[in-house]
Design a protein around this motif. Structure first.
Motif, PDB file in Angstrom:
ATOM      1  N   CYS A 162     -20.402  15.001 -40.050  1.00  0.00           N
ATOM      2  CA  CYS A 162     -18.952  14.845 -39.987  1.00  0.00           C
ATOM      3  C   CYS A 162     -18.310  15.422 -41.247  1.00  0.00           C
ATOM      4  N   PHE A 163     -17.027  15.745 -41.142  1.00  0.00           N
ATOM      5  CA  PHE A 163     -16.225  16.129 -42.291  1.00  0.00           C
ATOM      6  C   PHE A 163     -15.009  15.219 -42.320  1.00  0.00           C
ATOM      7  N   LEU A 171     -10.417   1.916 -41.305  1.00  0.00           N
ATOM      8  CA  LEU A 171     -10.398   0.462 -41.230  1.00  0.00           C
ATOM      9  C   LEU A 171     -11.653  -0.091 -40.551  1.00  0.00           C
ATOM     10  N   GLY A 172     -11.920  -1.357 -40.819  1.00  0.00           N
ATOM     11  CA  GLY A 172     -13.086  -2.027 -40.252  1.00  0.00           C
ATOM     12  C   GLY A 172     -13.112  -1.933 -38.735  1.00  0.00           C
ATOM     13  N   GLY A 173     -14.303  -1.721 -38.186  1.00  0.00           N
ATOM     14  CA  GLY A 173     -14.484  -1.554 -36.755  1.00  0.00           C
ATOM     15  C   GLY A 173     -14.355  -0.130 -36.275  1.00  0.00           C
ATOM     16  N   SER A 174     -14.009   0.793 -37.165  1.00  0.00           N
ATOM     17  CA  SER A 174     -13.815   2.191 -36.775  1.00  0.00           C
ATOM     18  C   SER A 174     -15.142   2.926 -36.656  1.00  0.00           C
ATOM     19  N   VAL A 175     -15.157   3.907 -35.778  1.00  0.00           N
ATOM     20  CA  VAL A 175     -16.308   4.796 -35.610  1.00  0.00           C
ATOM     21  C   VAL A 175     -15.789   6.227 -35.519  1.00  0.00           C
ATOM     22  N   LEU A 176     -16.368   7.112 -36.320  1.00  0.00           N
ATOM     23  CA  LEU A 176     -16.150   8.553 -36.189  1.00  0.00           C
ATOM     24  C   LEU A 176     -17.458   9.134 -35.670  1.00  0.00           C
ATOM     25  N   PRO A 177     -17.481   9.662 -34.457  1.00  0.00           N
ATOM     26  CA  PRO A 177     -18.747  10.122 -33.886  1.00  0.00           C
ATOM     27  C   PRO A 177     -19.291  11.349 -34.601  1.00  0.00           C
ATOM     28  N   SER A 178     -20.567  11.589 -34.421  1.00  0.00           N
ATOM     29  CA  SER A 178     -21.228  12.718 -35.069  1.00  0.00           C
ATOM     30  C   SER A 178     -20.561  14.039 -34.678  1.00  0.00           C
ATOM     31  N   HIS A 179     -20.679  15.028 -35.582  1.00  0.00           N
ATOM     32  CA  HIS A 179     -20.122  16.372 -35.360  1.00  0.00           C
ATOM     33  C   HIS A 179     -18.617  16.286 -35.106  1.00  0.00           C
ATOM     34  N   SER A 180     -17.923  15.551 -35.988  1.00  0.00           N
ATOM     35  CA  SER A 180     -16.484  15.385 -35.856  1.00  0.00           C
ATOM     36  C   SER A 180     -15.806  15.664 -37.189  1.00  0.00           C
ATOM     37  N   ASN A 189      -8.511   3.795 -37.101  1.00  0.00           N
ATOM     38  CA  ASN A 189      -8.418   2.346 -36.960  1.00  0.00           C
ATOM     39  C   ASN A 189      -9.103   1.794 -35.720  1.00  0.00           C
ATOM     40  N   ARG A 190      -9.934   2.621 -35.065  1.00  0.00           N
ATOM     41  CA  ARG A 190     -10.668   2.128 -33.900  1.00  0.00           C
ATOM     42  C   ARG A 190     -11.890   3.017 -33.659  1.00  0.00           C
ATOM     43  N   PRO A 191     -12.788   2.603 -32.778  1.00  0.00           N
ATOM     44  CA  PRO A 191     -13.950   3.443 -32.471  1.00  0.00           C
ATOM     45  C   PRO A 191     -13.561   4.634 -31.594  1.00  0.00           C
ATOM     46  N   HIS A 192     -14.088   5.803 -31.944  1.00  0.00           N
ATOM     47  CA  HIS A 192     -14.000   6.982 -31.089  1.00  0.00           C
ATOM     48  C   HIS A 192     -15.421   7.365 -30.704  1.00  0.00           C
ATOM     49  N   LEU A 193     -15.579   7.911 -29.510  1.00  0.00           N
ATOM     50  CA  LEU A 193     -16.916   8.140 -28.971  1.00  0.00           C
ATOM     51  C   LEU A 193     -17.237   9.598 -28.687  1.00  0.00           C
ATOM     52  N   GLU A 194     -16.230  10.458 -28.580  1.00  0.00           N
ATOM     53  CA  GLU A 194     -16.479  11.843 -28.163  1.00  0.00           C
ATOM     54  C   GLU A 194     -16.794  12.717 -29.372  1.00  0.00           C
ATOM     55  N   PRO A 195     -18.009  13.286 -29.449  1.00  0.00           N
ATOM     56  CA  PRO A 195     -18.349  14.168 -30.575  1.00  0.00           C
ATOM     57  C   PRO A 195     -17.700  15.538 -30.418  1.00  0.00           C
ATOM     58  N   TRP A 196     -17.877  16.360 -31.445  1.00  0.00           N
ATOM     59  CA  TRP A 196     -17.396  17.741 -31.444  1.00  0.00           C
ATOM     60  C   TRP A 196     -15.876  17.797 -31.262  1.00  0.00           C
ATOM     61  N   CYS A 197     -15.173  16.927 -32.001  1.00  0.00           N
ATOM     62  CA  CYS A 197     -13.723  16.878 -31.890  1.00  0.00           C
ATOM     63  C   CYS A 197     -13.075  16.762 -33.267  1.00  0.00           C
ATOM     64  N   ASP A 211     -15.530  24.091 -32.626  1.00  0.00           N
ATOM     65  CA  ASP A 211     -16.478  25.160 -32.325  1.00  0.00           C
ATOM     66  C   ASP A 211     -17.897  24.686 -32.669  1.00  0.00           C
ATOM     67  N   GLN A 212     -18.719  24.526 -31.674  1.00  0.00           N
ATOM     68  CA  GLN A 212     -20.064  24.007 -31.890  1.00  0.00           C
ATOM     69  C   GLN A 212     -20.984  25.011 -32.571  1.00  0.00           C
ATOM     70  N   ALA A 213     -20.538  26.250 -32.694  1.00  0.00           N
ATOM     71  CA  ALA A 213     -21.325  27.266 -33.396  1.00  0.00           C
ATOM     72  C   ALA A 213     -21.002  27.332 -34.887  1.00  0.00           C
ATOM     73  N   ALA A 214     -20.033  26.538 -35.353  1.00  0.00           N
ATOM     74  CA  ALA A 214     -19.633  26.578 -36.760  1.00  0.00           C
ATOM     75  C   ALA A 214     -20.809  26.248 -37.669  1.00  0.00           C
ATOM     76  N   ALA A 215     -20.968  27.016 -38.742  1.00  0.00           N
ATOM     77  CA  ALA A 215     -22.149  26.913 -39.599  1.00  0.00           C
ATOM     78  C   ALA A 215     -22.287  25.542 -40.262  1.00  0.00           C
ATOM     79  N   TYR A 216     -21.168  24.883 -40.580  1.00  0.00           N
ATOM     80  CA  TYR A 216     -21.227  23.574 -41.241  1.00  0.00           C
ATOM     81  C   TYR A 216     -22.065  22.584 -40.441  1.00  0.00           C
TER      82      TYR A 216
END
Length: 225
Positions: A162-163, A171-180, A189-197, A211-216
């Motif tokens: 993630c970046f 905030l507590g209870g939050s989720v940033l999914p992988s590759h986001s 302030n809440r959980p998110h579930l969709e990666p690559w966003c 872009d899923q091809a991004a080098a990062y």
């Protein structure tokens, strides 16, 4: 006795790293790789584990929490303030959460840049190859539950690769999914579930696909040139 402990800790902060590491391992029971490193910093959680090539830079403070774990090649930059409320503290707060753990966990090659505040009243997890960039972000696991008139906390989870942009609030209870990406000055302030966003705004919502091809997002080395 308390004054003596404070003196030992203060003196230890200024020691050269080989001596500092020896004191922290022998006197505090910390598990520190010979290739890990701590600068001039006040780092005294209940337990500290730093794997190979991990580091904590100068002028950081980490107090009143149960545990810090830095995986291989993970880094905490200069001037970060890491606090919490240890489960061993004689406090009335959070008694309704018996499974709570006041801890910070960084995955392999994760980076936390400068001058952020991480409130680890509950667990903050930052996944492998993730960057908490910029300055002045706040990760706040606790707040007041108005309905029940008590302090409440919940963990924060930031996924892998993630970046996280500058000056965000998470905030507590939050989720940033992988590759986001979490955009600068956003409120998560809440959980998110969709990666690559890209998530951005106050509160943060999905803005667009990444872009899923991004080098990062394809790195095998934590260093970003």
């Amino acid at each position: 006795m308390k004054s003596l402990r404070l003196l030992v800790r203060a003196a230890n902060c200024l020691l050269p790293w080989p001596l500092k590491r020896r004191v922290l391992v022998r006197c505090f029971g910390y598990r520190l790789s010979p290739t890990a490193r701590i600068g001039i910093a006040w780092i005294f959680p209940g337990h500290l584990e730093m794997l190979a090539d991990s580091s904590i830079d100068h002028f950081c403070v980490a107090i009143h929490l149960d545990r810090i774990l830095l995986d291989r090649d993970s880094h905490i930059g200069r001037g970060n303030w890491i606090t919490g409320l240890s489960t061993k503290a004689p406090s009335r707060h959070f008694r309704h959460l018996p499974q709570r753990s006041s801890s910070l966990q960084l995955g392999e090659s994760a980076w936390v840049a400068k001058n952020h505040h991480l409130d680890c009243s509950d667990t903050i997890t930052i996944g492998p190859f993730t960057t908490v960039a910029g300055y002045g972000s706040q990760f706040l696991t606790h707040s007041i539950d108005l309905q029940h008139n008590r302090q409440h906390c919940a963990p924060i989870h930031i996924g892998a690769y993630c970046f996280v942009g500058t000056r965000v609030v998470v905030l507590g209870g939050s989720v940033l999914p992988s590759h986001s990406v979490l955009g600068a000055c956003s409120l998560l302030n809440r959980p998110h579930l969709e990666p690559w966003c890209l998530y951005a705004g106050q509160p943060a919502v999905r803005r667009k696909a990444i872009d899923q091809a991004a080098a990062y997002f394809r790195r095998s080395d934590g260093f970003v040139a």
